[in-house]
Structure formats: structure tokens, C-alpha cells
Design a protein around this motif. Structure first.
Motif, PDB file in Angstrom:
ATOM      1  N   ASP A   1       0.817  -1.212   0.000  1.00  0.00           N
ATOM      2  CA  ASP A   1       0.000   0.000   0.000  1.00  0.00           C
ATOM      3  C   ASP A   1       0.856   1.270   0.000  1.00  0.00           C
ATOM      4  O   ASP A   1       0.507   2.241  -0.658  1.00  0.00           O
ATOM      5  CB  ASP A   1      -0.956  -0.018   1.200  1.00  0.00           C
ATOM      6  CG  ASP A   1      -1.841   1.207   1.201  1.00  0.00           C
ATOM      7  OD1 ASP A   1      -2.633   1.364   0.248  1.00  0.00           O
ATOM      8  OD2 ASP A   1      -1.735   2.025   2.130  1.00  0.00           O
ATOM      9  N   PRO A   2       2.017   1.272   0.707  1.00  0.00           N
ATOM     10  CA  PRO A   2       2.830   2.504   0.673  1.00  0.00           C
ATOM     11  C   PRO A   2       3.207   2.912  -0.745  1.00  0.00           C
ATOM     12  O   PRO A   2       3.243   4.099  -1.063  1.00  0.00           O
ATOM     13  CB  PRO A   2       4.072   2.120   1.487  1.00  0.00           C
ATOM     14  CG  PRO A   2       3.597   1.082   2.446  1.00  0.00           C
ATOM     15  CD  PRO A   2       2.534   0.302   1.690  1.00  0.00           C
TER      16      PRO A   2
ATOM     17  N   PRO B   1       6.345  -4.436   3.185  1.00  0.00           N
ATOM     18  CA  PRO B   1       6.061  -4.988   1.853  1.00  0.00           C
ATOM     19  C   PRO B   1       7.217  -4.776   0.870  1.00  0.00           C
ATOM     20  O   PRO B   1       7.005  -4.875  -0.328  1.00  0.00           O
ATOM     21  CB  PRO B   1       4.840  -4.177   1.428  1.00  0.00           C
ATOM     22  CG  PRO B   1       5.068  -2.830   2.057  1.00  0.00           C
ATOM     23  CD  PRO B   1       5.799  -3.079   3.339  1.00  0.00           C
TER      24      PRO B   1
ATOM     25  N   ASN C   1       2.200   5.327  -6.292  1.00  0.00           N
ATOM     26  CA  ASN C   1       3.501   5.985  -6.193  1.00  0.00           C
ATOM     27  C   ASN C   1       4.282   5.720  -7.461  1.00  0.00           C
ATOM     28  O   ASN C   1       4.056   4.746  -8.155  1.00  0.00           O
ATOM     29  CB  ASN C   1       4.284   5.387  -5.019  1.00  0.00           C
ATOM     30  CG  ASN C   1       4.603   6.417  -3.968  1.00  0.00           C
ATOM     31  OD1 ASN C   1       4.410   7.613  -4.170  1.00  0.00           O
ATOM     32  ND2 ASN C   1       5.101   5.954  -2.854  1.00  0.00           N
TER      33      ASN C   1
END
Lengths: 692, 688
Positions: free
Chosen positions: B204-205, B588, B209
Motif C-alpha cells: 500500500d505505501p 512490503p 507511487n
């Protein structure tokens, strides 16, 4: 579900000229007694106010009242929830069983709990103003805080006295509040959570309501109950609709004096972050609790707090997106700005503080996420982390002169910080791990993964792995280890190999840096402008205005009354009969066994009621007083629409929710067999001698 | 989280109307501005090129896009578009989603439950017929008349031909109605996916992106009569390195944008819809994360759904931040006034329509919670609940004449609905229970304990107890049981003692009631007045602009290019070498095992992912990225953070689509996943 279409805008003034009937969280040195007596037909005078003040108690973030000469104090069950939880184990769970005592010897000390009585108020505005001078930004905040530390420090080191300089009217006045404090507070009675919080989150901020949210604690000195010089009288008679009523307590915070630009930032920046983070944390806590009864016990108190804050903020957001409500705020601000603009003298003296505040809002939005995650909410509620940070910071701060310390470590405040660190209390590592890992993951999410601060926080670990390592390796759960580090100071802290201490040490530089940026770019300029708005308000409206809530003692007035909602009149009372009707047997509408097994209480007893008084979070536990100043109940909630109270009082819908002295007395007698407490409350050797 | 810098490109922003910026626009195939694009990009797009590209582009009924890349029905899409399918084949013993799904022969390709692939054949304007049906009507009557006309047109055009799907697409918020005819393939099989961690690297980070290191590609195959379909119109595969600044096209099905909405509608999104969605998704996310934390098996059954929740959440947060920029909304307000000034004689009618839409948003505030929790979001993702509701409603609706049915039960839509309901599918009871608990408790929270609708749902049970009882005793997980109810119609449904069927029956009256109110007071007035605004826009600005996204085939143009962010230049291309640098070993950011093991074999300079200035939005996932010749050089799988504001307007300076390169996919097929057969098929070379 309550709708927004109810507000009569004509009747609503927000922060304008003079307050409404019912509006205002008044200070004891600014209560408009003459006007109130005229409106309510009461006879409030200086002696009445002194008496009421002397019987009012500040209990951490809650309020309470002294109801016997032997130091017995009435508050809400939810104000002693944490205490109950700390005295409990999964096997001996007072939340489930209630906390009942057969004698005073069985009363048990609540870790960290302090009861305080306000004994004096002194105006120190000129001193603080002079110290601030023309400083700006962070320098302004430092100058102000240093002077406040000096004033508070001058109170001396009497362990029974606490001094606090309170910032009223957002910098308009500074008052020195002096408290007599008791730091041995013991739990005397608390009901089962299932009756105190009957209806759970679904019924929270709702009315009709059927919750016996009351509890008793007692102050001790040495091993004896505190002999208090004065107490409020208990009145368990059935309340009647329309009667005048007062609520005395310590409302936590309102934003009524904020400008529209600040409220927009609340709407666009602050509440969205708050609500998003609360929602996910709530979900995590719920699913964590569902894994086992033990987990449910561990997470229960925290979950309750999160759900309460979530629902309150939902009500606040409702107000901020309510066009009619905001139109009232706009009109009030426009009126004040017009009047300032119309006065050349005021204009020259004050400039345009509204524009100055508007100019800060972009910086606010930019700095707030880092400030929120690295400083304000660091640790995500983990008590282990809270101790680590307090120990690390105290070590640094105590080495500094009083005037240069962070405010929470100045001489006058150090004792309470110290107590909160050193007091023994149970630790549930699984909960700390959940909170820490959640905080770390949210910090990474909001500041983004490539942010240097995030990289310094996490290193090459994942939030989950780091949290597990910190919690598994720390010895801070042991009060002796905390004491050793606290007393060992900087040397002990720097020598410690405790992973959580190392972590807090490493994180401190970034946290202090973002706090400095916040003070320099946001808080400093905002405070400077707010103080000029306060001066404008005094100049235009005189002292007919009351300050925003500051967690200090206030008095509010109103009547016992219901309100109109969706064209339907909601009466002010509920009864035990209604409680039994509402019980489905499925949680949270499930009665505890003492209640369900047999119905011994008088069904017509008034259980809860609504008042048109002006209250907010922090007012919990406040006594509701009749015109004679007798305790007729304890405030424990307000309705969902009342959450707009943060921004403005709306007489058509704002209602405080009270549990009655009548219901408490009936339950103590018939359900809990606490004749001993009833006798103490009624000042009688036995039951039945109620005073009118 | 960075706020989208909308202020930069106001001039370039299509407010209520006006000329589109370079790169801007999700164009329909019958409205593509080929001349302008060729002038700006030096390309040679003509009708033949467009026809070719349209024939090779695929819509996946699950909400994604894709492309045909071999003459034997091979389809390129994202792994995240095939993830739900791979998840249904995953067991604790053989976790094929984690290890990657691969096949040694076509016999091992497995049918994805509920999946359908569609290729656009023709577009026909049916605006006069649809608007005539709604003329003079308001509220729900308008909605029903319109929907009935649409259903009739669809049915008349495609009949019961099992190879065709007809859909009338509403464009320009009611300005145009176009009948889209698709060639449909309802047997879609899974061919290949990489290791899950190779795709969700960064988790998710890193989602939304860029730079990004995700091998988000998968292959499916369309079948006909049990054999791979013959697809001579496929696009050609070009596993070469993309070049900075080269012109590129994206062909796919962007789901939804709000660019033509009025300011009142945007304020409703900002103040009501998005905050509600963010809170709902956040709590669900928290529940799923803590549920997954309880054990490996929980983690396995949750990961696909959690990833979806997180993706939707991040997208909603990004959109909310875009609307939180008060300058952006102020500009839109000014744009609305400018539009009003250009409407001449229509001005009064247009102003009235704008006001009526605003009033409908107020009604939406009142009705929103009930509509969301009882109707549009009922079940909150529970597959079993979805079956129950569909079976209950289909029984009632199919008994009615075509013109009186709910539109999702129109004759033209029944075959896909039946397939989705009856296809065998793995059910995870623990996850189902989680969804139902969440739905029931949040419904009580939103509507209040004392609401009649809530009491009808819960009776005297708690949400938790009811959810547990429903999941443990329903038989709807059994496809034969579902088939019996589907075929048995109203009598069978009424007679059923299945508790979930009974709940769906009990809930149906209230759900229909709130839907009727919604159509009467919100949807009807919004759509009816939207038509008026669209017509006025066409009059004022012509009809040469592009419509809001509607999950129908579109084409967008742009270049391979990076952007500047906070004074920092983000380059357009990432290379496989960057993946090794970004990997920390901690989830992750941990490497997929096979990918890590192949490190020495992989060319570090292989272009892994790339950013392009194409205008895309959710639904475009899996879209082929085409070069000027129309060859597939990658697959779109994401956008950058600023692109989330693209729901409201395109900003050339910062909006970027993110694709995985065909080059990286081929490199992985050859050197990590040992798929020479697939490589040969893609490149049209002899099979090994």
C-alpha cells in the motif's frame, strides 16, 4: 437518525454579541448571575457560587462533585473505566461484575488518579503580556511559556497544591488557578459496564438513553478518608420538567472563538486525518477483540474511547458541513469584523488578525500531518511508548532551567507527569503492540514511505516487526525499571539498552523539530492573531462573552427540557421501565444479571434526563444542581446534534444528558444493596431521610 | 500525502467545458481528435488505425481493461485484474496466488468464475430515442422511462445472441446515449500470473507511487465452445524499451470521473460521499488487517480483498484532498458562472437546472445513509449476500414485463448476471462473516438502533450473532443450490428456509423503498437536469469535447514522460536494477522468492515500469499501452498520486499513468518464470 434541518438560524448566534439563554461555559469569576436569576427565577449570589465551587472536583479529564463530608465523590462510571480496567484481570473483571464494597477498607486506589478542588483564581494577564512583548513565532510561545512556568513555580512545592495558568479567550486573559489536590483517590462503587454503558456505541450520544453511568470514588489522606470542609447536598427527589438547573464542571475544549478559516482547516485537514485514523484503529480493535474474550477485555477501554471520539467528531463534521449553521458563524464573524473596521482606533491597534490567521492556514495544512504523527499522537496511545518518551524527555528537560523547559516538564507540572510514569498499572503487551504498529504504519502512510523522518523512524524494519521487537524487548512494564530510569536521569537513559528507550531517544530530534516548526509557523502566529481578536471582542462586546472551554472549572445553566426533532417532541426523561423495554438480551442491549434476574427497582424512577445546559467532553461527571445547589444527577453525555457545541451553542438542539440522583439512589438500594453509601449520601444514620 | 497542485494548470483544466489540453481526454472511438493529435505528436492515426486498435482492446466485466495479444485468444491484463480469479484457485496447500499461476499446456488453463471479456464492435447514437422516452417526465418516472427505453434498445439490437452484448452508454452526463455492441466471450481462463509479491512489492505505501517496481501483468485466454477463440484482430506485442517522450496511446475502459459535475455535486462529494467512504473503508481495512494478523490462513484469504479496500481508500483520500483545495473549487465555481454567461437565451433554464441539481444533492444528504447501507452497499462485499439479493430480486423482476424491471434485471443483462450468480466459486466463510458483521453493525450505526429498517434486519439479535448464524447455516455457497433457486423463480425463493434468502426477502421492501426515493429525489432530478446542462454545453462549446468516464471503451494519448514534484524531477522510466535497491527485506519491500533468485539472470537495464502523460482513471487497469504504430509496449496498472485528482480535472504537469513494460514482462516470462511457450505465442515465433 437525526437530521440537520432543525436549526432555527434566527435563534442561533454562534459567537456573536451576547450569549443566549443556556449558552455559555462561564468562569466562576465571570458568571452573569443577575441575568441568569432574571431568566430562571433563581437566587444565585456570590455565596452560592462559592459553595458550589467548593464542592466541585476536577478528576483528570473528567468532572465530579463532593457529596459527603467523608470525601465521597460522585462521577461517571466512564470516568473510572480506566481505573476499573486497571484493578481488573481477565479472571476478576470489574467491568463485568461491577465494583462493590462492603466497607471502606475494600475501597481500592485508582492508579494515577488525582482529585482537585479549585481554591482561587488570580488575574496574571499583565505579567504574561509583558513577558511576551513583541515576540513572534516560536519565540512568542517560549516567552509566554517561560513566564507561565515562573508564575506556576512561584506557588511553591506544597504537594497538596497545584497551580496552573489558564489561557482564556485564546490569549485574551491569563488566570492563575490554584487547586487543593488529593492524589490518593479510591474506587468506592462502580456498576457493571453493561448497565453503565447500556446501549453501547449505538446509544452513545443518543437520547432517549438508558444508562446508569455513575460511580463513586473517595479521596484519602494518609489512610483516612479526606475530611473535606464542605460538600454538596444530595437530592434524590424526582426531577420535574422545566426546573432550572446548573451544571458545574471542567469542559475540555471548544473552538467557538476560532475564525472561519480555522474551522475550514478543521474540516479539510484535521477531522479527515482524525476520522480516518480512528476508523481504521476502531476496525483493528474490534477484530482484535473478536479473537478471544481476553482480547475483548484488553481492547475494551481503548475501543470505547476511540468510538466515543469518532462519534463526536462525526457530529462536529455534521455541523461544519451544515450550511445554515455555518451561515450563523459567518454572520457573527462578519459583525465583529465590521465593528472593528468601523472604529479607526481599533483598526489601528489590531490590524486585521483574521487575515493573519487566514495566511497561516496553508502552513497548517503542510505541517499538521508530521506534527500529528511525530509529536501530538506519537506512540498511537501505547502506554509503554508514552512512558519511554516521558522518561527520555524528562531526562533532558529536567537538566534545564525551569523557564526553558517544554511546558509539560516545568516544576509545577512535573509531579503529575512523574506520577503518570511511575504509578504501577497493568500492561497488556498485545495492545501496545497493536497501537504501536498501527501508529508506525499510519505515520508511514501519511508522511509517505520515502520521507527521511519515516526512514529514521522505521530503519529497514516494517511497522509490524518493529512494534513487536520494541514491545517484546522493553522492560518498561516494570514500575521499578521506570523509577530507576526516571531517577537516574540523562545518564541512566543514555546508558539504557531498552529498545523502547533507544527508540524514543532516536525519534526525539525529529519530533522536537516538527514541534518547533509547528510553533514557529502555526501556533505562534495563530496565538498572536487570536489574542488581538480577543481584544476586539472585549472592546466590542465587553465582558458579556465567555471564553472557550479550557478543561477548567465552569458553570452553565439551563432547564430540564427535551427538544424537537423531525417535527417530534422528545421528552426530557427516561425511566427504568423504558430500560427494561429496550433490553433485547443481545449485547450491547443486554442487562447484567443483577438487573435481569429480578426487577426490584421502581419502574417509574427517572433514569436519565436532558438539560439545555452548555456542556462538552470533559464535563463528564459534572454534578447537575438544582436552584438550591443540590446534586440531582451527574452529566455523562450529550446528544449527537450537540456535538456542534464545539463551534457554537444552538439552544434548539443542544442537550446535556444526565443520570439522576434518584436513579442512582434507587439502584444503590435495590440492586446493589449499598445502604451504607445511601446513608452517607443522604447524611442519615439509615435510609429514608431525604432532604427537600 | 502531497496535495495535487491544481493551481498550476487551471488554464489547461477542462472546468465545465472548453478546449482540452494536450494529453487530456478519455476519448470515445467515434470522437477521437485524430488530426489534432497527429499534428501535436507527429503520429499518423487514421480510421484504419483506430479500427485496428479497437478490435484488439478488451473490456473485462470485472472492472478492468485488457488486450488481445495472440491469434489464439491470449489476453494481456494486470495481475491485480486476475487476482480474484487466482485467489479462488488458491488453497492453504497450493497457494497459487502467492507462487504464481502457471500452465504447461492449455489443458491447465482454468476458467475464472464470473469473468467475461468484451470487444467493442460498433457504436450507434440512440440519443433521440432515449430522450424522447424521458421527455416531460420527472423524478422516478423519468428514470424508469429512460431505463425502459434503454433496455428495449439493448434487447432489440442483440436479442439472445450468446456472442453479443449490447449496452447503451450514457455520455456527457445525459447529453448523449450511445448503443455499444460488443463481441463477448463468457469463458475466460487464467493462463499465467507472476508471484504475488512481485506484483504487490511496496504494498500500500507504494500504491499510486512512482518510481514503482511491480510486475503487475497477467495473461488470460478467451475460449469459445471449449476451445481457444480465434482472434485474428489481436494487437502485436512489442517487448522493446520504451523511449522518453515517445507518443503513446492507452486504450481501455476508464471507470468514472466527475469532471462535468456541477459545483454542488463536487461539494457533496467533498462533504458527504468521500468522507463517508473514507471512514467506511478505513474501519473495514482495520478489521481485515487485525483479522489477517490472527493467522497465515486468515492472511491468505484476506489479502486480495484487503488490497482492493486499500486501493479504494487511497484513491478516495487522494480525491478528497483534491477537493479540499479551496482554490480548485473556487475556480470551478467561476467556470460555472462563465458557462452560464455563454448560454444566451438558455440562461434561465440552465440556472434552474443547476439549482435543481444542487437541491438533489441536499436530498442525497438526507437519503444517502439509508440508500448506501440498505441498497447500494448492502452486504459490504459479502459474496453470499450478493447471491441472496440477486436470487430474491431476479425472481421478482423476471416475472415482470421488461419495461417495469429494475434496469440490472433487464433482459439484455440477465445472461451476465446469471453467469456471475451461478458460476462455481470458492467461498471463505470467515471472510463472509466479517463482511456481514461489518455491514450489519455499520448499518445500525448509520441509521440508528431504533430505525424500523434496522430492526427488520436485526430482530433482537446482535450484528455479530446474526452474521455468524447466517454464514454457518446458509447453503448458498453451493452452486447447485443457487441454480435451483434461480430456476425455481418466485415460488422456490418464497419457499426457501435458507436464512440468508429470508434476510434478503425481509430487507427487500425497505431497500426498494429507499431506492425509489433516491430515484425520485436524487437520481431523477440530477440526471434529468444533467441532460439540460449537457445540451446547453453542446450549444455553447460544440460537442467536440470528451465525456466523463463511464467504463466504456476510450482512447487517450500522451507521451512517455516524468514530472516535477517539489522541485525534484521524477524520471519516466524505472529499471529492474532499481528494484534491488528498493528492497529492504521487510514487508512490503521484500522480494518475491523466484524473482530474487533470478537476480543474476535478469538484465538490470530492462525498463521495468514507466510513467506516461495519458489521461486515465480506475478501470483503465490492464489497458494496453500502445506506441505510435499501435503495438503493445506495456500495460497500464496505476497512476501517480496527483492523478487521483484526475477525477476532477487533468493536469498535464503532474497527472501520470503508470505502466509495466512489455519488455519487463517478457524478461520475467523468459528468465524467472520459465514460460517459453507463452513468449513464443506472444512473438509469433515457433513454439519451443
Amino acid at each position: 437518525m437525526i437530521r440537520r434541518a432543525l436549526i432555527a438560524i434566527a435563534a442561533f448566534t454562534g459567537v456573536a454579541s451576547s450569549a443566549h439563554a443556556g449558552e455559555g461555559m462561564w468562569t466562576f469569576d465571570g458568571f452573569p448571575a443577575a441575568r441568569v436569576n432574571r431568566e430562571l427565577g433563581t437566587r444565585v449570589d456570590g455565596a452560592w457560587l462559592d459553595r458550589v465551587r467548593a464542592g466541585s472536583v476536577k478528576l483528570g479529564g473528567c468532572s465530579a462533585s463532593l457529596v459527603s463530608p467523608d470525601g465521597l465523590i460522585l462521577t461517571n462510571n466512564h470516568c473510572v473505566d480506566t481505573c476499573k480496567q486497571q484493578l481488573s484481570t481477565p479472571e476478576r473483571n470489574y467491568g463485568r461484575t461491577g465494583f462493590l464494597t462492603a466497607s471502606r477498607a475494600e475501597e481500592r486506589r485508582c492508579p494515577g488518579m488525582v482529585a482537585e478542588f479549585l481554591t482561587g483564581i488570580e488575574d496574571v494577564t499583565p505579567r504574561v503580556r509583558t513577558a511576551i512583548g513583541t515576540a513572534t513565532g516560536q519565540a512568542r510561545i517560549k516567552a509566554r511559556d517561560a513566564e507561565i512556568a515562573a508564575i506556576e513555580g512561584a506557588c511553591g512545592s506544597d504537594a497538596k497544591v497545584r497551580c496552573q495558568v489558564v489561557d482564556l479567550y485564546r490569549g485574551g486573559q491569563f488566570k492563575l488557578y490554584r487547586y487543593r489536590k488529593y492524589d490518593d483517590v479510591r474506587l468506592a462503587f462502580a456498576p457493571e459496564d453493561a448497565i453503565a454503558n447500556f446501549g453501547g456505541d449505538p446509544d452513545n450520544f443518543s437520547f432517549p438513553r438508558f444508562a446508569l453511568d455513575a460511580a463513586f470514588v473517595r479521596v484519602y489522606e494518609g489512610e483516612a478518608p479526606g475530611r473535606t470542609p464542605f460538600n454538596l447536598r444530595w437530592n434524590a427527589a424526582r426531577p420535574s420538567a422545566g426546573a432550572p438547573v446548573f451544571v458545574v464542571g471542567n469542559p475540555g475544549a471548544t473552538q467557538r472563538l476560532q475564525t472561519l478559516d480555522q474551522l475550514r482547516t478543521t474540516q479539510d485537514v484535521v477531522l479527515p486525518i482524525d476520522q480516518l485514523t480512528r476508523s481504521e484503529l476502531r476496525g483493528r480493535l474490534i477484530a482484535f477483540g473478536e479473537r478471544s474474550p481476553e482480547n475483548a477485555f484488553i481492547a475494551g477501554d481503548t475501543l470505547y474511547g476511540v468510538e466515543n471520539s469518532y462519534k463526536r467528531a462525526r457530529g462536529q463534521m455534521r455541523a461544519l458541513t451544515d450550511a445554515r449553521f455555518m451561515a450563523g458563524k459567518q454572520a457573527a464573524e462578519a459583525e465583529l469584523r465590521r465593528k472593528v473596521a468601523a472604529s479607526p482606533k481599533l483598526k489601528a491597534e489590531l490590524g486585521d488578525p483574521w487575515a493573519d490567521i487566514a495566511a497561516v492556514q496553508d502552513d497548517y495544512a503542510e505541517v499538521y500531518p508530521a506534527y500529528h504523527f511525530l509529536e501530538l499522537r506519537a506512540g498511537g496511545g501505547s502506554s509503554l511508548h508514552g512512558w519511554a518518551r516521558a522518561i527520555v524527555r524528562a531526562a533532558t528537560e529536567r537538566a534545564k532551567p525551569n523557564g526553558e523547559r517544554l511546558p509539560e516538564f516545568t516544576q509545577s507540572r512535573l509531579p503529575s507527569t512523574q506520577r503518570s510514569v511511575l504509578e504501577a498499572r497493568p500492561v497488556y503487551p498485545a495492545l501496545d503492540e497493536l497501537e504501536l504498529s498501527y501508529w508506525l504504519s499510519k505515520t508511514r502512510e501519511f508522511l509517505t514511505v520515502d520521507d527521511p523522518q519515516v526512514k529514521r523512524l522505521l530503519g529497514r524494519d516494517s511497522p509490524e516487526v518493529l512494534a513487536r521487537r520494541l514491545v517484546a524487548g522493553t522492560r518498561l512494564g516494570d514500575p521499578a525499571e521506570r523509577k530507576r530510569l526516571w531517577e537516574g536521569g540523562l545518564a541512566a537513559v543514555q546508558a539504557s539498552d531498552d529498545p523502547l528507550i533507544r527508540f524514543a531517544l532516536a525519534a526525539d530530534a525529529d519530533a522536537r523539530r516538527v514541534r518547533a516548526a509547528w510553533e514557529e509557523r502555526v501556533a505562534g502566529p495563530t496565538d498572536a492573531a487570536a489574542e488581538r481578536i480577543a481584544r476586539a471582542r472585549f472592546a466590542v462586546y465587553g465582558d458579556r462573552v465567555y471564553p472557550d472551554a479550557t478543561g477548567t472549572l465552569r458553570i452553565t445553566y439551563g432547564r430540564i427540557e427535551g427538544w424537537r426533532q423531525d417535527g417530534r417532541l422528545i421528552g426530557p426523561f427516561t425511566t427504568f421501565a423504558g430500560l427494561y423495554d429496550r433490553a433485547t438480551g443481545a449485547p450491547p442491549f443486554e442487562l447484567p444479571e443483577r438487573w435481569s434476574a429480578s426487577r426490584r427497582v421502581d419502574p417509574q424512577t427517572v433514569l436519565d434526563m436532558t438539560l439545555s445546559t452548555d456542556t462538552i467532553g470533559g464535563s463528564s461527571g459534572s454534578p447537575a444542581l438544582n436552584a438550591a445547589g443540590e446534586v440531582i444527577g451527574a452529566n455523562f453525555d450529550s446528544t449527537f446534534l450537540s456535538q456542534r457545541n464545539a463551534f457554537g451553542y444552538d439552544p434548539t438542539v443542544n442537550r446535556s444528558v444526565i443520570v439522576t440522583a434518584e436513579a442512582i439512589t434507587e439502584a444503590l438500594r435495590k440492586v446493589y444493596g449499598q445502604e451504607r453509601l445511601v446513608a452517607e449520601l443522604t447524611g442519615a444514620g439509615g435510609a429514608g431521610s431525604m432532604r427537600p | 500525502m502531497t496535495r495535487p497542485a491544481f493551481a498550476i494548470a487551471f488554464a489547461a483544466l477542462l472546468a465545465v467545458a472548453g478546449p482540452a489540453a494536450a494529453g487530456e481526454g478519455m476519448w470515445t472511438f467515434d470522437g477521437f481528435p485524430a488530426q489534432r493529435v497527429n499534428r501535436e505528436f507527429g503520429t499518423a492515426v487514421d480510421q484504419a488505425w483506430l479500427d485496428r486498435v479497437q478490435a484488439g482492446a478488451v473490456r473485462l466485466a470485472g472492472g478492468c481493461s485488457a488486450s488481445l495479444v495472440s491469434p489464439e485468444g491470449l489476453v494481456l491484463t494486470n495481475q491485480h485484474c486476475a487476482r480474484a480469479c487466482a485467489q479462488t484457485f488458491s488453497t492453504p496447500e497450493n497457494d497459487v496466488l502467492a507462487t504464481g499461476f502457471s500452465t504447461r499446456s492449455r489443458e491447465e488453463e482454468r476458467t475464472c468464475p464470473g469473468q467475461q471479456a468484451e470487444v467493442l464492435l460498433t457504436i450507434e447514437d440512440v440519443t433521440p430515442r432515449v430522450t424522447a422516452a424521458g421527455r416531460g417526465k420527472t423524478g422516478q418516472a423519468y428514470v424508469q422511462a429512460r431505463d425502459a427505453a434503454i433496455g428495449a434498445i439493448e434487447q432489440a439490437s442483440c436479442g439472445d445472441d450468446p456472442k453479443l452484448r449490447c449496452q447503451v452508454v450514457t455520455l456527457h452526463r445525459g447529453g448523449q446515449y450511445k448503443l455499444h455492441r460488443f463481441r463477448k466471450y463468457s469463458d475466460v481462463r487464467l493462463v499465467w500470473t507472476p508471484e504475488h509479491q512481485a506484483v504487490v512489492f511496496g504494498g500500500d505505501p507504494d500504491n499510486f507511487n512512482f518510481p514503482r517496481y511491480a510486475l503487475d501483468a497477467a495473461f488470460l485466454r478467451v475460449y469459445e465452445d471449449g476451445r481457444p477463440a480465434s482472434t485474428p484482430g489481436h494487437l502485436s506485442w512489442s517487448p522493446r524499451a520504451p523511449r522518453e517522450q515517445e507518443p503513446v496511446f492507452v486504450v481501455g475502459n476508464p471507470g468514472s470521473t466527475s469532471r462535468l459535475k456541477t459545483v454542488a455535486q463536487l461539494e457533496a462529494e467533498r462533504d458527504q460521499q468521500l468522507p463517508a467512504a473514507i471512514k467506511r473503508l478505513s474501519e473495514l481495512r482495520g478489521r481485515m488487517i487485525a483479522f489477517a494478523d490472527a493467522g497465515e490462513d486468515n492472511r491468505r484469504i484476506t489479502r486480495d480483498a484487503l488490497r482492493g479496500v486499500e486501493n479504494n481508500l487511497k484513491s478516495a483520500v487522494g480525491r478528497h484532498a483534491a477537493l479540499g483545495d479551496r482554490r480548485f473549487l473556487a475556480e470551478r465555481r467561476a467556470g460555472e458562472l462563465r458557462f452560464l454567461e455563454r448560454t444566451g437565451d438558455d440562461r434561465a433554464a440552465v440556472a434552474k437546472a443547476v439549482t435543481a441539481i444542487a437541491a438533489a444533492q441536499d436530498a442525497a444528504v438526507d437519503l444517502g445513509p439509508a440508500y448506501e447501507w440498505l441498497e447500494s452497499g448492502a452486504g459490504q462485499g459479502s459474496v453470499l449476500w450478493g447471491y441472496a439479493r440477486t436470487l430474491v430480486r431476479a425472481a421478482a423482476e423476471r416475472a415482470k414485463p421488461a419495461a417495469q424491471r429494475m434496469p440490472e434485471y433487464a433482459e439484455s443483462r440477465l445472461s451476465l448476471l446469471e453467469k456471475r450468480t451461478l458460476d462455481p466459486r470458492r467461498i471463505e466463510p470467515a471472510l463472509e462473516e466479517l463482511y456481514l458483521r461489518f455491514w450489519l453493525s455499520k448499518t445500525r450505526e448509520a441509521l440508528g438502533t431504533d430505525a424500523g429498517e434496522v430492526q427488520a434486519l436485526l430482530g433482537r439479535e446482535s450484528p455479530e450473532a446474526l452474521a455468524a448464524r447466517l454464514v454457518s447455516s446458509t447453503r448458498l455457497a453451493d452452486p447447485a443450490f443457487r441454480r435451483a433457486l434461480w430456476e425455481g423463480g418466485p415460488a422456490a425463493v418464497r419457499a426457501s428456509t435458507d436464512p440468508l434468502i429470508q434476510l434478503a426477502i425481509r430487507a427487500d421492501g425497505d431497500a426498494r423503498r429507499v431506492r425509489n426515493l433516491w430515484e425520485e429525489r436524487v437520481e431523477g432530478p440530477t440526471d434529468r437536469n444533467g441532460e439540460i446542462l449537457a445540451q446547453a454545453r453542446f450549444k455553447a462549446f460544440g460537442d467536440t469535447t470528451y465525456p466523463d468516464a463511464t467504463f466504456s471503451p476510450r482512447i487517450s494519448f500522451g507521451r512517455v514522460e516524468g514530472w516535477s514534484q517539489g522541485g525534484r524531477r521524477v524520471p519516466a522510466l524505472t529499471r529492474i536494477s532499481g528494484l534491488w535497491t528498493r528492497a529492504t527485506g521487510a514487508p512490503p519491500f521484500d522480494l518475491a522468492p523466484r524473482l530474487a533468485a533470478a537476480r543474476d539472470r535478469l538484465d538490470p537495464d530492462t525498463v521495468y515500469t514507466l510513467a506516461t502523460s495519458n489521461d486515465i482513471v480506475g478501470g483503465n487497469s490492464g489497458s494496453p499501452l500502445l506506441d505510435a504504430q499501435g503495438r503493445v509496449i506495456g500495460a497500464i496498472f496505476d497512476g501517480n498520486l496527483p492523478s487521483l485528482g484526475g477525477a476532477y480535472g487533468y493536469n498535464l504537469a503532474t497527472n501520470r499513468a503508470v505502466a509495466v513494460s512489455a519488455m519487463a514482462v517478457q524478461e520475467a516470462l523468459e528468465k524467472v518464470y520459465d514460460q517459453p511457450r507463452l513468449v513464443a505465442e506472444l512473438n509469433g515465433t515457433p513454439r519451443p
